[in-house]
Design a protein around this motif. Structure first.
Motif, short mmCIF file in Angstrom:
data_model
loop_
_atom_site.label_atom_id
_atom_site.label_comp_id
_atom_site.label_asym_id
_atom_site.label_seq_id
_atom_site.Cartn_x
_atom_site.Cartn_y
_atom_site.Cartn_z
N ARG A 52 -2.85 -1.64 0.00
CA ARG A 52 -3.47 -2.27 1.17
C ARG A 52 -2.59 -2.12 2.40
O ARG A 52 -3.06 -1.80 3.49
CB ARG A 52 -3.74 -3.76 0.90
N ASP A 54 -0.29 0.15 2.96
CA ASP A 54 -0.28 1.55 3.35
C ASP A 54 -1.58 1.90 4.07
O ASP A 54 -1.57 2.61 5.09
CB ASP A 54 -0.10 2.44 2.12
N SER A 55 -2.70 1.40 3.57
CA SER A 55 -3.99 1.65 4.19
C SER A 55 -4.04 1.09 5.60
O SER A 55 -4.52 1.74 6.54
CB SER A 55 -5.10 1.04 3.33
N VAL A 56 -3.54 -0.12 5.78
CA VAL A 56 -3.51 -0.74 7.11
C VAL A 56 -2.62 0.08 8.04
O VAL A 56 -2.99 0.33 9.20
CB VAL A 56 -3.02 -2.21 7.02
N ASN A 57 -1.46 0.52 7.55
CA ASN A 57 -0.56 1.33 8.38
C ASN A 57 -1.21 2.65 8.78
O ASN A 57 -1.09 3.09 9.92
CB ASN A 57 0.76 1.58 7.67
N ARG A 58 -1.90 3.28 7.84
CA ARG A 58 -2.58 4.54 8.15
C ARG A 58 -3.71 4.31 9.16
O ARG A 58 -3.92 5.10 10.06
CB ARG A 58 -3.14 5.18 6.89
N SER A 59 -4.42 3.22 8.97
CA SER A 59 -5.50 2.88 9.89
C SER A 59 -4.95 2.65 11.29
O SER A 59 -5.51 3.11 12.28
CB SER A 59 -6.24 1.64 9.39
N ARG A 60 -3.84 1.92 11.37
CA ARG A 60 -3.20 1.70 12.67
C ARG A 60 -2.79 3.01 13.30
O ARG A 60 -2.97 3.23 14.50
CB ARG A 60 -1.97 0.80 12.51
N SER A 61 -2.21 3.89 12.49
CA SER A 61 -1.77 5.18 12.99
C SER A 61 -2.96 5.99 13.51
O SER A 61 -2.88 6.61 14.58
CB SER A 61 -1.04 5.95 11.89
N THR A 62 -4.06 5.96 12.77
CA THR A 62 -5.27 6.68 13.19
C THR A 62 -5.80 6.10 14.50
O THR A 62 -6.15 6.85 15.42
CB THR A 62 -6.35 6.59 12.09
N LEU A 63 -5.82 4.77 14.58
CA LEU A 63 -6.29 4.13 15.82
C LEU A 63 -5.39 4.47 17.00
O LEU A 63 -5.87 4.74 18.10
CB LEU A 63 -6.39 2.62 15.63
N LYS A 66 -6.25 7.93 18.11
CA LYS A 66 -7.51 7.98 18.84
C LYS A 66 -7.37 7.40 20.24
O LYS A 66 -7.93 7.92 21.20
CB LYS A 66 -8.62 7.29 18.05
#
Length: 151
Positions: A52, A54-63, A66
């Motif tokens: 979870r 790692d997923s949040v960190n990746r999501s933040r990085s993607t955001l 963008k």
């Protein structure tokens, strides 16, 4: 006691010994299985938390990426007039018609077309973007006008 009687007792003792040994080993295996199942469940809970996170960190990085893509024309390092940039997002982020504003204001007569992709952090071009870059580098770019007939 006769030899046959002793043999029967020995066979009974061996059978009882094997049965007790089998039950003992079975109990040990069951205890080991239970211990490792408990460790597996504990690991799943810990790993789920890490996944979870790692997923949040990746999501933040993607955001962040963008946001950086959209905000790039406002940054001093962009290097072009933001009015000349057109965000398309995919397969590249921008097509920049460098000098278009000057042409529109009748202060210039030529432009340069730039394909730009904005990357955040250590991101690299995708395979598709590398193929597009190669086409641009090899000047495999043409102009085409499509005239539609009146219906």
């Amino acid at each position: 006691m006769a030899f046959e009687e002793i043999l029967v007792y020995v066979v009974i003792a061996l059978v009882i010994g094997f049965a007790l040994g089998w039950f003992f080993v079975k109990a040990q295996i069951t205890a080991i299985e239970a211990r490792y199942r408990a460790e597996l469940e504990r690991w799943k809970v810990e790993a789920a938390g890490e996944i979870r996170k790692d997923s949040v960190n990746r999501s933040r990085s993607t955001l962040k990426g963008k946001i950086a893509e959209q905000m790039a024309p406002l940054l001093p390092s962009f290097g072009y007039l933001s009015a000349d940039a057109r965000f398309i997002g995919s397969p590249v982020d921008y097509i920049i018609f460098d000098g278009l504003s000057a042409v529109a204001d009748e202060k210039g007569s030529s432009i340069r077309i730039v394909f730009m992709d904005v990357k955040h952090g250590s991101a690299t071009l995708t395979r598709t973007q590398r193929v597009i870059k190669k086409a641009v580098d090899e000047r495999a770019v043409t102009w085409q006008t499509l005239h539609l007939a009146d219906a």
